[in-house]
Design an enzyme around this catalytic site. Structure first.
Site: not given
Ligand code: DX5
Ligand code: ZN
Length: 215
Positions: A6, A31, A33, A35, A66, A135, A141, A143, A173-175, A195
């Protein structure tokens, strides 16, 4: 495992340099993102930045919107040359129509679920989409910490896909890191977004290879 790093965690002051190593890496998608500060409590980047990145990037684009009313931007996302147009299930009423419009615009439709949205809601569109993004954090966000209940949702979605003979891929996606990535691989994920784990690492191309090796 397919890997979609990402851009959110990249160095925005050096996008050309980031895209140089990225294009040479074994990443499968980029990817992106987007927002809007309405659907999620944060604003990232819009079309002027996306156009610049799309010109620099040699990998297929996975555009994760998003935003409210994503159907208003199908033309703009198609003009980027996007491979996946990823819309939030919660942001749309007429899913069937919007999915068709995305395909007619030459892209692969994908639908994203927030952590609190049940997989069962997908049963009437699962055969129409090319990918489902679950998700594993609340969107908005980078991290954040991986929500462990996602693993059960991946297994549920894998079963729904099997039952309906859908060809949709499962993206998370996420963490994502090597530990959560391994658990997700075992639960049946096809694509991992990462990310901070990729862009925050010392050797990002090697981190991508380590994630790709998960099975
Ligand atoms: C969060 C995004 C993710 C984000 C993931 O809303 O959709 O794509 O970049 O970030 P990490 O991999 O750091 O959790
Ligand atoms: Zn994403």
């Amino acid at each position: 495992m397919l890997i979609a790093p990402s851009l959110l965690a990249a160095d925005f002051g050096n996008l050309e340099r980031e895209m140089q190593w990225f294009n040479q890496s074994h990443a499968d998608y980029l990817h992106l993102d987007v927002m809007d500060g309405v659907f999620v409590p944060n604003i990232s980047f819009g079309f002027p930045v996306l156009k610049h990145v799309a010109r620099l990037c040699r990998k297929p684009l996975d555009v994760h919107l998003m935003i409210v009313e994503p159907q208003k931007f199908i033309r703009e996302v198609a003009d980027l040359g996007a491979y996946y147009m990823n819309i939030h299930f919660e942001a749309v009423v007429h899913h069937h129509r919007v999915i068709q419009q995305i395909r007619e615009a030459g892209m692969h439709p994908a639908v994203t679920l927030c952590p609190s949205t049940p997989v069962a809601l997908l049963s009437d569109i699962i055969r129409d989409v090319d990918m489902v993004l679950l998700m594993s954090v609340n969107p908005g966000f980078g991290g954040q910490k991986f929500i462990p209940q996602t693993l059960r949702k991946v297994r549920e979605l894998r079963q729904l896909i099997r039952e309906t003979e859908s060809h949709a891929l499962i993206e998370i996606d996420g963490g994502v890191n090597l530990q959560t990535g391994q658990q997700l691989a075992e639960a049946g994920a096809d694509v991992l977004v990462a990310g901070s784990f990729v862009f925050g690492s010392q050797q990002p191309a090697e981190t991508i290879d380590a994630l790709k090796a998960l099975s």
